[in-house]
Design an enzyme around this catalytic site. Structure first.
Site, PDB file in Angstrom:
ATOM      1  CE  LYS A 156     -24.250 -25.122  21.152  1.00  0.00           C
ATOM      2  NZ  LYS A 156     -24.932 -25.929  20.131  1.00  0.00           N
ATOM      3  N   GLY A 165     -14.519 -28.097  18.102  1.00  0.00           N
ATOM      4  CA  GLY A 165     -15.238 -27.578  16.952  1.00  0.00           C
ATOM      5  C   GLY A 165     -14.290 -26.881  16.000  1.00  0.00           C
ATOM      6  CB  SER A 166     -14.949 -24.625  13.223  1.00  0.00           C
ATOM      7  OG  SER A 166     -15.687 -23.609  13.865  1.00  0.00           O
ATOM      8  CB  THR A 167      -9.825 -23.067  13.472  1.00  0.00           C
ATOM      9  OG1 THR A 167      -9.254 -24.381  13.530  1.00  0.00           O
ATOM     10  CG2 THR A 167      -8.753 -22.048  13.802  1.00  0.00           C
ATOM     11  CD  GLU A 168     -14.665 -19.197  10.274  1.00  0.00           C
ATOM     12  OE1 GLU A 168     -15.463 -20.166  10.250  1.00  0.00           O
ATOM     13  OE2 GLU A 168     -14.719 -18.235   9.499  1.00  0.00           O
ATOM     14  N   GLY A 191     -13.654 -21.431  17.725  1.00  0.00           N
ATOM     15  CA  GLY A 191     -12.727 -21.531  18.857  1.00  0.00           C
ATOM     16  C   GLY A 191     -12.038 -20.207  19.144  1.00  0.00           C
ATOM     17  CD  GLU A 216      -8.818 -31.437  22.103  1.00  0.00           C
ATOM     18  OE1 GLU A 216      -8.122 -31.556  21.072  1.00  0.00           O
ATOM     19  OE2 GLU A 216      -8.479 -31.892  23.197  1.00  0.00           O
ATOM     20  CB  CYS A 275     -11.098 -33.223  14.287  1.00  0.00           C
ATOM     21  SG  CYS A 275     -11.022 -34.508  15.533  1.00  0.00           S
ATOM     22  CD  GLU A 294     -11.260 -29.453   9.708  1.00  0.00           C
ATOM     23  OE1 GLU A 294     -11.853 -28.448  10.110  1.00  0.00           O
ATOM     24  OE2 GLU A 294     -10.897 -30.368  10.456  1.00  0.00           O
TER      25      GLU A 294
END
Ligand code: NAP
Ligand code: MG
Length: 486
Positions: free
Chosen positions: A181, A234-237, A239, A256, A290, A389
């Site tokens: 996706k 993608g983003s930490t949230e 993830g 990642e 990133c 970030e």
């Protein structure tokens, strides 16, 4: 500018070797952030499409893909690398239209990386093997390295085509099949590479591409019991959310995530090179990278001079038309991202940082999500602009005193993706490299990548590795076979 170029055809889903509409018939539009014009419409995958794609991927996994000899898989992947190069102009233009990045980057850097991923990992298809073990004369024991199965790849908008190469090339080389996706903001190049994969001879169902929304198509991939592993960038949230969701079906997962990478300049460095590395480290890719060197740590004895030179350099980097080959600073991916980035600049100033370059939106031809190359000096490492970030062309410059202080400040952050060290002292370079909590350390260089070098994070930047031999362990699992010889 864009009026003179060929129109972009509508994007469709790629399921089981065919370009199709969504089962629901839903579509969305994708926009060029530099001109604010709609580029084209794209089919929007829903849960039903995900289910069809997963079934196709499972059938291909046990069918044609499993039956194909590794050398033939290798040839298909190599051919796909060739096709990316043969269609480089078209793919690069799509990437620049969709993302806003300079054509210089898409055409000369990103295309090359995607092609090298397929070429490099094509070689691994024939080199994945298990071991024979010598434990007992009365048994024959060996291990098999098998694919993990159907891989759900969910990727971000900052390097749309590169992420396809990073995820698909090793997963396919290891014999897996994929449901991928792309990000809603940048679906076009993933679709194009999916089409080229079919042209290269990839069997139907091996690589399915499902443009759509994260909270619909993405969520459905992560919940689907037919998916064995999630490979996410993608983003930490998001993830963290995916890791929780994946627990229900016990999927393997690699994450990642974001970064706030320190780029450390010691007083004994080649300062001209460090200056170039510091600016490229943050302004390349509009800072939507990133691994961006977004925290510049500069030794106090050279701090003032370095900041002056940095500000001069940043002021010369005016944003301009991404399709112009001379452009080095493009448009951010969206107006929303632009507002977020400008909000951080404001926060930094409120926190007491000095704005020494940029800081403003700068439309090109009256349009677009362009932000000036921005430098905040006098930043304290505990400020928000040093800890969070920003994901834009904003550099926070922080002074330090000596090696221990540099390392302490570098590591005093939630993230641990990348880092840079600039020094002429070899011993210092290697000792600092060992002490940095980061997945990558660049010494006297910054922002370099190669399919042969593993990439990934520690701490809040996630776990697992893309690229290199290391990533093949993420895409294979070991089976132990015992045979009684008595
Ligand atoms: P994001 O919002 O996390 O989105 C990444 C992908 O996840 C998109 O395809 C998104 O779909 C999808 N998604 C969102 N919510 C989901 C859900 N509930 N379930 C399943 N999928 C979901 O990140 P982004 O804003 O696109 O990208 C920027 C971030 O990526 C930054 O934090 C950056 O540091 C990180 N990044 C990390 C690396 C690395 O290698 N470590 C590389 C590049 C970027 P939509 O498109 O619909 O949102
Ligand atoms: Mg777009």
């Amino acid at each position: 500018m864009s009026e003179t170029l060929a129109p972009v055809k509508p994007g469709r889903l790629i399921i089981n070797g065919e370009a199709v509409d969504a089962a629901s018939g839903a579509t969305f539009t994708t926009t060029n952030p530099a001109t604010e014009e709609v580029i084209t419409t794209v089919a929007e995958a829903g849960a039903e499409d995900v289910d069809r794609a997963v079934k196709a991927a499972r059938a291909a996994l046990d069918g044609p893909w499993a039956k194909m000899k590794p050398i033939d898989r290798s040839r298909v992947l190599w051919k796909l690398g060739d096709l990316v190069l043969q269609n480089a102009d078209e793919i690069a233009r799509l990437e620049t239209l969709d993302n806003g990045k300079p054509i210089f980057e898409s055409r000369l850097v990103d295309i090359d990386m995607v092609a090298r991923c397929f070429h490099y990992f094509s070689g691994w298809a024939t080199k994945i093997s298990g071991d024979t073990t010598n434990l007992n004369p009365s048994v024959f024991t060996y291990t098999l390295r098998e694919p993990v199965g159907v891989v759900g790849a969910i990727i971000p908008w900052n390097f749309p085509m590169i992420m396809v190469g990073w995820k698909a090339a090793p997963a396919l080389a290891a014999g897996n099949t994929i449901v991928l996706k792309p990000a809603e903001l940048t679906p076009l190049t993933a679709i194009r590479i999916g089409e080229l994969a079919l042209e290269a001879g990839l069997p139907a169902g091996v690589l399915n591409v499902l443009p759509g929304k994260g909270r619909v198509a993405g969520e459905a991939i992560v919940k689907h019991p037919g998916v064995d592993k999630i490979s996410f960038t993608g983003s930490t949230e998001v993830g963290q959310h995916l890791m929780r969701t994946a627990a229900d079906t016990l999927k393997k997962i690699t994450l990642e995530l974001g970064g706030k990478s320190p780029n450390i300049v010691f007083a004994d460095a080649d300062l001209d090179a460090a200056l170039k590395g510091a600016t490229a480290g943050i302004f390349y890719g509009k800072g939507e990278v990133c691994a961006a060197g977004s925290r510049l740590l500069v030794e106090r004895s050279i701090y003032d001079d370095f900041v002056t030179r940095l500000a001069e350099r940043a002021k010369k980097m005016a944003p301009s038309d991404p399709l112009d080959p001379k452009t080095r600073l493009g448009s951010l991916v969206s107006k929303q991202q632009m507002e977020k980035v400008l909000g951080y600049v404001e926060t930094g100033v409120q926190e007491g940082a000095q704005l020494v370059a940029g800081g403003k939106a700068q439309p090109v031809n009256g349009k677009g999500a362009f932000v000036q190359a921005t430098v905040l000096a006098g930043v304290d490492n505990r400020m928000k602009v040093a800890q969070e970030e920003i994901f834009g062309p904003v550099l926070a410059v922080i002074p330090f005193d000596g090696v221990d202080d540099a390392v302490a400040k570098a590591n005093d952050v939630f993230y641990g993706l990348a880092s840079g060290v600039w020094t002429r002292d070899v011993k210092k370079a290697h000792t600092v490299a060992r002490r940095l909590a980061a997945g990558t350390v660049w010494v006297n260089m910054y922002n370099f990548y190669d399919p042969a070098m593993p990439f990934g994070g520690v701490k809040g930047s996630g776990f697992g590795r893309d690229l290199g031999e290391a990533c093949l362990h993420e895409y294979t699992q070991v089976k132990s076979v015992w045979l009684n010889l008595e």
